[in-house]
Design a protein around this motif. Structure first.
Motif, short mmCIF file in Angstrom:
data_model
loop_
_atom_site.label_atom_id
_atom_site.label_comp_id
_atom_site.label_asym_id
_atom_site.label_seq_id
_atom_site.Cartn_x
_atom_site.Cartn_y
_atom_site.Cartn_z
N SER A 95 0.91 -1.24 -0.06
CA SER A 95 0.20 0.16 -0.02
C SER A 95 0.75 1.27 0.10
N ILE A 96 1.87 1.27 0.85
CA ILE A 96 2.64 2.47 0.83
C ILE A 96 3.37 2.62 -0.47
N VAL A 97 3.86 1.51 -1.19
CA VAL A 97 4.47 1.84 -2.57
C VAL A 97 3.42 2.34 -3.44
N ALA A 98 2.30 1.83 -3.46
CA ALA A 98 1.15 2.45 -4.27
C ALA A 98 0.87 3.86 -4.08
N GLY A 99 1.01 4.33 -2.78
CA GLY A 99 0.64 5.61 -2.64
C GLY A 99 1.90 6.52 -2.71
N VAL A 100 2.96 6.12 -2.52
CA VAL A 100 4.08 7.00 -2.41
C VAL A 100 4.37 6.85 -4.33
N SER A 101 4.08 5.89 -4.94
CA SER A 101 4.31 5.95 -6.42
C SER A 101 3.27 6.85 -7.07
N ALA A 102 2.23 7.11 -6.52
CA ALA A 102 1.04 7.97 -7.19
C ALA A 102 1.33 9.45 -6.71
N ALA A 103 2.11 9.69 -5.61
CA ALA A 103 2.35 11.07 -5.30
C ALA A 103 4.03 11.34 -5.58
N GLY A 104 4.47 10.65 -6.57
CA GLY A 104 5.79 10.74 -6.66
C GLY A 104 6.57 11.95 -6.84
N ASP A 105 5.88 12.96 -7.15
CA ASP A 105 6.52 14.42 -7.19
C ASP A 105 6.15 14.97 -6.15
N ALA A 106 5.79 14.43 -4.92
CA ALA A 106 5.62 15.46 -3.91
C ALA A 106 6.96 15.48 -2.94
N ASP A 107 6.92 16.74 -2.00
CA ASP A 107 8.09 17.04 -1.35
C ASP A 107 7.86 16.16 -0.05
N GLY A 108 8.01 14.72 -0.14
CA GLY A 108 7.89 13.89 1.04
C GLY A 108 6.43 13.32 1.03
N TRP A 109 6.33 12.33 2.02
CA TRP A 109 5.14 11.68 2.10
C TRP A 109 4.83 11.48 3.60
N LEU A 110 3.56 11.54 4.08
CA LEU A 110 3.24 11.35 5.34
C LEU A 110 2.14 10.09 5.35
N ILE A 111 2.70 9.22 6.04
CA ILE A 111 1.77 7.95 6.15
C ILE A 111 0.77 7.85 7.08
N LEU A 112 -0.43 7.76 6.87
CA LEU A 112 -1.64 7.85 7.74
C LEU A 112 -2.58 6.78 7.58
N PRO A 113 -2.67 5.72 8.53
CA PRO A 113 -3.65 4.77 8.31
C PRO A 113 -4.86 5.32 8.37
N PHE A 151 8.30 10.88 5.64
CA PHE A 151 9.36 10.71 5.18
C PHE A 151 9.86 11.69 3.92
N GLY A 152 11.16 12.15 3.97
CA GLY A 152 11.47 13.17 2.94
C GLY A 152 11.75 12.50 1.73
N MET A 153 11.62 13.32 0.37
CA MET A 153 11.64 12.81 -0.93
C MET A 153 13.07 12.17 -1.08
N GLU A 154 13.98 12.43 -0.40
CA GLU A 154 15.29 11.57 -0.51
C GLU A 154 15.08 10.18 -0.48
N LEU A 155 13.85 9.71 0.47
CA LEU A 155 13.81 8.29 0.49
C LEU A 155 12.76 7.63 -0.20
N TYR A 156 12.50 8.32 -1.57
CA TYR A 156 11.73 7.71 -2.33
C TYR A 156 12.04 6.28 -2.63
N THR A 157 13.19 6.08 -3.03
CA THR A 157 14.01 4.88 -3.44
C THR A 157 13.75 3.46 -2.56
N GLU A 158 13.97 4.10 -1.44
CA GLU A 158 13.70 2.94 -0.39
C GLU A 158 12.33 2.61 0.02
N LEU A 159 11.46 3.55 -0.08
CA LEU A 159 10.06 3.46 0.14
C LEU A 159 9.73 2.45 -0.77
N MET A 160 9.97 2.70 -2.18
CA MET A 160 9.33 2.03 -3.24
C MET A 160 9.82 0.38 -3.32
N SER A 161 10.98 0.27 -2.49
CA SER A 161 11.35 -1.15 -2.16
C SER A 161 10.54 -2.05 -1.20
#
Length: 202
Positions: A95-113, A151-161
């Motif tokens: 789910s996190i991969v799907a959400g981060v991917s959909a907002a890949g151009d954002a300045d980071g991501w806030l994960i909220l269940p 998570f800051g945008m520099e962690l995009y690759t790690e989140l996508m894994s």
């Protein structure tokens, strides 16, 4: 003032198998009346109130409820079955991969269940502001970690894994995530069971 604009990624794709009440846990009313918000609706209202971008990862069953609040382009509906018709495993990592991917151009991501309807908009914004200083941060109330986690945008690759049910704990530990102290007990309150819901309503 927040310079960066991270996206709020609301995770609403879990099957809610521990909830043994009638219907899906996210569709439960918060005060038992017809006009009341559901758990999902209240979480979405609080996310929207921040005026940050919001992306929701959900299932086909819950998608109609999400679409009442969120534009279709910002809703990721995960498949219920794989290409052979077997039930598709829906883990938090997926789910996190799907959400981060959909907002890949954002300045980071806030994960909220989505099952945390009491997290306040000000809390979400406080964690968003924390990403100005830290690569990973989280809401903390009375010394105990809660949600959302940023998570800051520099962690995009790690989140996508991420995979399966692992969530992002590994990343949180690796980057010595920083607490953002908030006056919001809602950061600890989620609804997994009918008993959790009963406590929330009382």
């Amino acid at each position: 003032m927040i310079k960066r604009r991270p996206a709020v990624v609301v995770l609403a794709a879990g099957r809610g198998t521990r909830f043994h009440g009638p219907g899906h846990k996210l569709e439960q009313k918060l005060d038992g009346t017809n006009g009341a918000d559901t758990l999902l609706a209240r979480t979405l209202r609080h996310a929207i109130a921040t005026q940050l971008p919001v992306v929701v990862v959900t299932t086909s069953a819950l998608a109609p409820s999400v679409h009442r609040f969120i534009a279709a382009r910002d809703v990721v509906t995960l498949s219920d079955h794989d290409f052979e018709g077997r039930p598709h495993p829906i883990g938090m990592g997926h789910s996190i991969v799907a959400g981060v991917s959909a907002a890949g151009d954002a300045d980071g991501w806030l994960i909220l269940p989505a099952d945390m309807p009491l997290v306040q908009p000000a809390t979400i914004l406080a964690v968003a502001a924390g990403l100005e200083r830290y690569p990973v941060c989280y809401a903390q109330y009375r010394g105990i970690q809660g949600h959302p986690v940023g998570f800051g945008m520099e962690l995009y690759t790690e989140l996508m894994s991420l995979q399966g049910d692992e969530g992002a704990r590994r990343i949180v530990a690796r980057y010595a995530a920083q607490p953002i102290t908030v006056d919001d007990p809602g950061v600890h309150i989620d609804v997994d069971t009918a008993e959790d819901l009963a406590r929330l309503l009382s």
